[in-house]
Design an enzyme around this catalytic site. Structure first.
Site, PDB file in Angstrom:
ATOM      1  N   GLU A   1      12.983  -7.352  23.261  1.00 40.08           N
ATOM      2  CA  GLU A   1      14.186  -7.841  23.932  1.00 40.08           C
ATOM      3  C   GLU A   1      13.943  -8.405  25.333  1.00 40.08           C
ATOM      4  O   GLU A   1      14.686  -9.266  25.777  1.00 40.08           O
ATOM      5  CB  GLU A   1      15.217  -6.709  24.032  1.00 40.08           C
ATOM      6  CG  GLU A   1      15.774  -6.239  22.688  1.00 40.08           C
ATOM      7  CD  GLU A   1      16.663  -7.272  22.021  1.00 40.08           C
ATOM      8  OE1 GLU A   1      17.415  -7.961  22.742  1.00 40.08           O
ATOM      9  OE2 GLU A   1      16.591  -7.406  20.776  1.00 40.08           O
TER      10      GLU A   1
ATOM     11  N   SER B   1      52.552  27.184 -12.170  1.00 39.11           N
ATOM     12  CA  SER B   1      52.156  28.515 -12.638  1.00 39.11           C
ATOM     13  C   SER B   1      51.140  29.205 -11.760  1.00 39.11           C
ATOM     14  O   SER B   1      50.768  30.347 -12.039  1.00 39.11           O
ATOM     15  CB  SER B   1      51.600  28.413 -14.056  1.00 39.11           C
ATOM     16  OG  SER B   1      52.584  27.890 -14.898  1.00 39.11           O
TER      17      SER B   1
END
Lengths: 200, 767
Positions: free
Chosen positions: B179, B459
């Site tokens: 870079e 249930s």
């Protein structure tokens, strides 16, 4: 991931145990623990000095049968064989033993949060071992969290099936938690249960 | 010309002087303000740090049932590198029956543990011994936990800060080469680089030659938006120079490494190399190898364009280009570069079927912490959260839910929407939540059905009814109750006429059968006898947040609850009647390692233990011969207990139940509450079963409590029978004083009386 690798040790004399259970049921001495709301307080007996709860690391040792002389209040048939009455005897594995030792050190330096974390590690390894629940309950006593101490005692009791010595220790923990809360009548009853169990 | 200019200057001497002065002043003020901005930002806390959340650590101990392969997989999941020598942190080696590892240093809530060398020896599927580098026995050891996520702001930045010491030396070198080659020499801007870039851009007519220094990139990421304007460029350059004036190169490099964006996942921005290392490779930055570092450097240029998960070829090509560059500049040898180029990207969870973090679980963690902390504390203060998540259980629960929903969707009529589902897995004895799945899109942090979908439980309510009945002392598993039509007058003046699932009427049935076959009429009749207020109170005691209204339909599950609430109720059942609040967090620690808050284990006994034992045994029969029986094909000998649940019109399909060490709740339905056409047994049960079968769990196994004994009864009638008499025989636990009538033709003869007495003794002793 949680694995209980330590199985309770089975002793041989089941008939003896059966007789003991039958008789103790008859005496209502060690049947079913009262839930949450404790039994109504009976006459506040003039409490004789009660035995102190077992020392912290004591349950590490394998339960040895005690042949204490029975107190006069206990009506027990003299013919009951006292040897080999317990069917199970809980012990700690190497891992949980080292964690309990670590927790004891942390507890002594009043580092309760860390001691609790350490005992919870042990409980993750052996979640059904009543000795660990009693340890945790005793830590709660130190923290003055008496309600939780009692709960831990009841949890220990629920998993200490067949281990009379551990049941006795659980009842002592429960008794201590009552006593600390000034519930002397219930404490008295719980101590008596512990003594009855130890008597066997 | 010259004379005219001189004349002009002479004539306007004052205004020019003032203009220049003002301009200079403005410039100075601007620079001073930028300088203030730069220094303030840099000298104060540089980053807001989202709270880091860890999974529960994996415990190793002597005697543990664990295979060497399982440990190897666990280490790999934790990002440990397998190698032939283990001198480095985070590496392990496998030789025969033995694994040697060097653990990472880790600060647990209750212990600051240094790096440690550990040897683990296996034998017969168990750890038989562990020891350290001094050959001392190590009875128990926990591995450093998996980092599962952070509590970052909505649409916000997430990062893990790394120090210079935690950064491999190769990374700054590689960054400079790729870079900004004159980073060590320039003053924040690089005039030579700019000229070169302009030259290249002019010749090519495009703007792709980046000339920004690392310092400028840092400034841009730090202070500015990404708009390409002249004034922004100028500000950027001045700020870069100012930064260089105040701070040295090492500081700036470290800031860059922690600041820069390296990825995106939904609304979460992956900032800095510390987090990127975890995000892509699942291990700390310090442990990265050459090819991994090169990939992270690849992402600097554009994490979207070079997204290794979506554009693997592109990312690989640039990674290899960078490796060549490193060799060209003699940072690594050509041989090393070629070896690294031969390696795959090596991404964690590269299959993309699993999320890299757990939004539904983290949502619960976040809600837990919100009670004690401000949002800003969680997203900014760098807290460390130790959670209870078990990554393996979570992965199995996600996979089971997703794959079964895909399968079930093919059997539905609706093509406009997909079935949805949720699952919660807990550890009964301590109430720890091991996994939460909030929907079939497991990595989407939207509607969390596990916590927020309040649905009718059907249930699943029945065990609470039967438990209340047993606790009353008037009922046990063999008690015969009436499965007969019933009409109940409601307060509104209407009549409620419930029906069985299959519309049949079964007549007198033992309780164990009524529960196993989920008979509605029997349950409603029972609930009327037991008392609705008692049943409603029991729901609350077991852990339902609010006590439900004591209405007749409570027995059939008119109660609405989110899966997590159901998990609380079933956890209390699984834990033998001890309620322990479900927890997702063990402790919160500040960034200095001080415990701020612990969530210790709490238990409260809410059910009499023998009553709960009887219910558990009845729930095992649900799995053996009732609505849960189809699970057996997958679960084999594993003893489990459970209950199905189906709400009216098949809107909700539930299954809840437990083994010896895990409690699992599964819900399935549509978000718009339309019919699914699945019952609890056909919809939720296959998911539940797949979770149970997939996780490392143990059989239900409780000794018979004192006061109970075993009896053999006929499933259909509840009458006591002997072995030879019927196929439909089952063993139940009932109180010692329970009086169970014999089936006349099945009474024990004298010859087998002794045998039965022996069995009874056997039972009472707790076999």
């Amino acid at each position: 991931m949680i694995h209980l690798y330590l199985r309770p040790v089975h002793h041989s004399n089941r008939l003896g145990f059966f007789l003991v259970v039958a008789i103790s049921l008859g005496l209502s001495a060690c049947s079913i623990a009262p839930i949450q709301e404790s039994a109504p307080v009976v006459a506040p007996a003039p409490a004789p000095p009660q035995p102190e709860p077992a020392p912290v690391v004591a349950p590490v040792e394998p339960a040895v049968l005690e042949t204490q002389p029975l107190t006069p209040t206990e009506v027990v048939e003299p013919s009951i064989p006292l040897a080999g009455t317990a069917t199970h005897s809980y012990t700690l594995g190497a891992a949980t033993r080292s964690l309990v030792a670590q927790a004891t050190t942390q507890r002594k330096s009043r580092n309760f949060v860390q001691a609790a974390a350490t005992l919870e590690r042990a409980l993750r390894i052996e979640p059904k071992n009543p000795l660990l629940w009693i340890e945790y309950g005793q830590l709660r006593m130190d923290e003055k969290n008496f309600t939780q101490a009692e709960s831990m005692g009841r949890k220990a009791l629920a998993s200490a099936i067949g281990d009379l010595r551990t049941q006795a220790n659980a009842w002592r923990l429960i008794a201590d938690s009552y006593k600390a809360r000034g519930r002397n009548g219930e404490a008295q009853q719980a101590y008596e249960r512990a003594n009855t169990l130890s008597g066997f | 010309m010259n004379a005219r200019l001189k004349k002009f200057l002479k004539k306007n001497k004052k205004p020019i002087f003032w203009s220049l002065g003002l301009l200079l002043l403005a410039l100075s003020l601007w620079i001073v303000s930028l300088d203030y901005q730069v220094r303030k930002q840099f000298e104060g806390r540089r980053w807001t740090l989202p709270a880091k959340v860890y999974a529960q650590p994996f415990e190793l101990y002597a005697g543990q049932a664990l295979s060497i392969d399982e440990l190897q997989r666990t280490l790999q999941r934790l990002g440990y590198t397998q190698s032939t020598q283990i001198s480095r942190t985070g590496h392990f080696q496998r030789k025969g029956n033995r694994i040697d590892l060097v653990s990472r240093p880790f600060r647990f809530a209750d212990e600051d543990r240094a790096q440690q060398t550990l040897s683990i020896n296996f034998s017969n599927g168990r750890i038989d011994r562990m020891w350290n580098s001094k050959s001392e026995d190590v009875p128990v050891f926990r591995l450093d936990p998996l980092l599962i996520g952070s509590i970052y702001p909505t649409q916000g930045e997430d990062r893990i800060i790394v120090s210079t010491q935690e950064t491999p030396a190769l990374l700054p070198t590689a960054l400079k080469i790729v870079e900004d080659r004159r980073f060590d020499a320039h003053i924040g801007v690089d005039p030579i680089g700019i000229l070169r870039a302009i030259w290249v851009d002019l010749r090519s007519g495009s703007f792709d030659q980046g000339a920004s220094t690392l310092t400028q990139q840092l400034v841009r990421s730090y202070f500015l938006t990404n708009r390409q304007t002249i004034s922004r460029k100028l500000t950027e350059a001045v700020m870069a120079i100012l930064l260089e004036v105040h701070f040295d190169k090492t500081d700036l490099m470290n800031a860059y490494i922690n600041e820069i964006n390296l990825g995106q996942e939904g609304g979460r921005a992956i900032q800095g190399f510390g987090l990127a290392s975890q995000f892509y490779f699942g291990k700390p930055l310090a442990e990265l190898q050459l090819h991994e570092i090169a990939l992270l450097v690849t992402e600097v240029r554009s994490p979207t364009y070079y997204n290794p998960r979506k554009q693997p070829e592109r990312a690989l090509a640039r990674r290899n280009l960078i490796l060549d560059l490193l060799a060209e500049f003699n940072v690594v040898s050509i041989k090393e570069a070629n070896a690294a180029k031969a390696k795959p990207l090596g991404l964690v969870n590269a299959t993309a079927s699993h999320s890299t973090y757990y939004p539904a679980f983290l949502d619960f963690v976040r809600r837990t912490l919100r009670r004690d902390y401000q949002e800003a504390d969680l997203t900014e203060a760098g807290l460390v959260v130790f959670s209870t998540l078990d990554p393996l259980v979570q992965a199995k629960a996600e996979a089971a839910l997703v794959s079964e929903l895909d399968r079930l969707d093919k059997n539905t009529k609706r093509k406009d929407v997909e079935l949805e589902g949720a699952a919660v897995v807990t550890a009964p004895t301590n109430g720890e939540v091991l996994a939460i799945v909030g929907g079939r899109n497991v990595s989407y942090s939207g509607f969390n059905r596990a916590l927020d979908a309040k649905r009718s439980i059907g249930s699943l309510a029945k065990p609470v009814v039967y438990l209340t009945a047993i606790e009353s002392g008037d009922y046990h598993a063999a008690s015969v109750i009436n499965d007969m039509p019933v009409a109940i007058k409601l307060a509104a003046g209407t009549e409620w006429v419930p029906q069985n699932y299959d519309k049949n009427v079964y007549g007198p049935v033992p309780m164990v059968r009524a529960l196993a076959q989920s008979l509605n009429l029997a349950t409603v009749n029972l609930s009327q006898d037991v008392g609705l207020p008692k049943i409603a109170a029991k729901f609350k005691q077991l852990g339902l947040t609010e006590q439900p209204r004591a209405v007749p339909s409570i027995a059939l599950g008119s109660v609405t609850a989110a899966p997590l609430e159901v998990a609380q109720i079933y956890n209390s059942i699984a834990n033998g009647g001890f309620r322990t609040p479900l927890r997702a967090v063990r402790a919160v620690v500040d960034n200095q390692g001080n415990t701020l808050k612990a969530f210790p284990l709490e238990v409260t006994q809410v059910v009499e233990p023998t009553a709960m034992y009887q219910l558990q045994r009845m729930m095992i029969e649900v799995m053996r011969r009732g609505t849960g029986a189809s699970a057996r094909a997958q679960l084999g000998d594993l003893v489990v207990a459970g209950k199905s649940g189906t709400s009216s019109d098949y809107r909700d399909s539930w299954f809840a139940g437990f083994s010896g060490s895990h409690s699992v709740v599964v819900w399935l339905g549509y978000d718009d509450n339309q019919s699914t056409r699945f019952s609890g047994s056909t919809g939720a049960l296959p998911i539940w079963t797949k979770i149970m079968a997939g996780i490392n769990t143990i059989s239900w196994d409780q000794p018979l409590p004192e006061g109970l004994h075993e009896v053999q009864i006929e499933f259909t009638t509840g009458l006591a029978v002997n072995d030879q008499c019927t196929e439909m025989i089952l063993s139940i636990a009932v109180p010692n004083d329970a009086d169970i009538p014999w089936r006349e033709d099945c009474k024990p003869t004298d010859s087998n009386l002794a045998e039965r007495t022996k069995q009874w003794l056997h039972g009472i002793i707790g076999q």
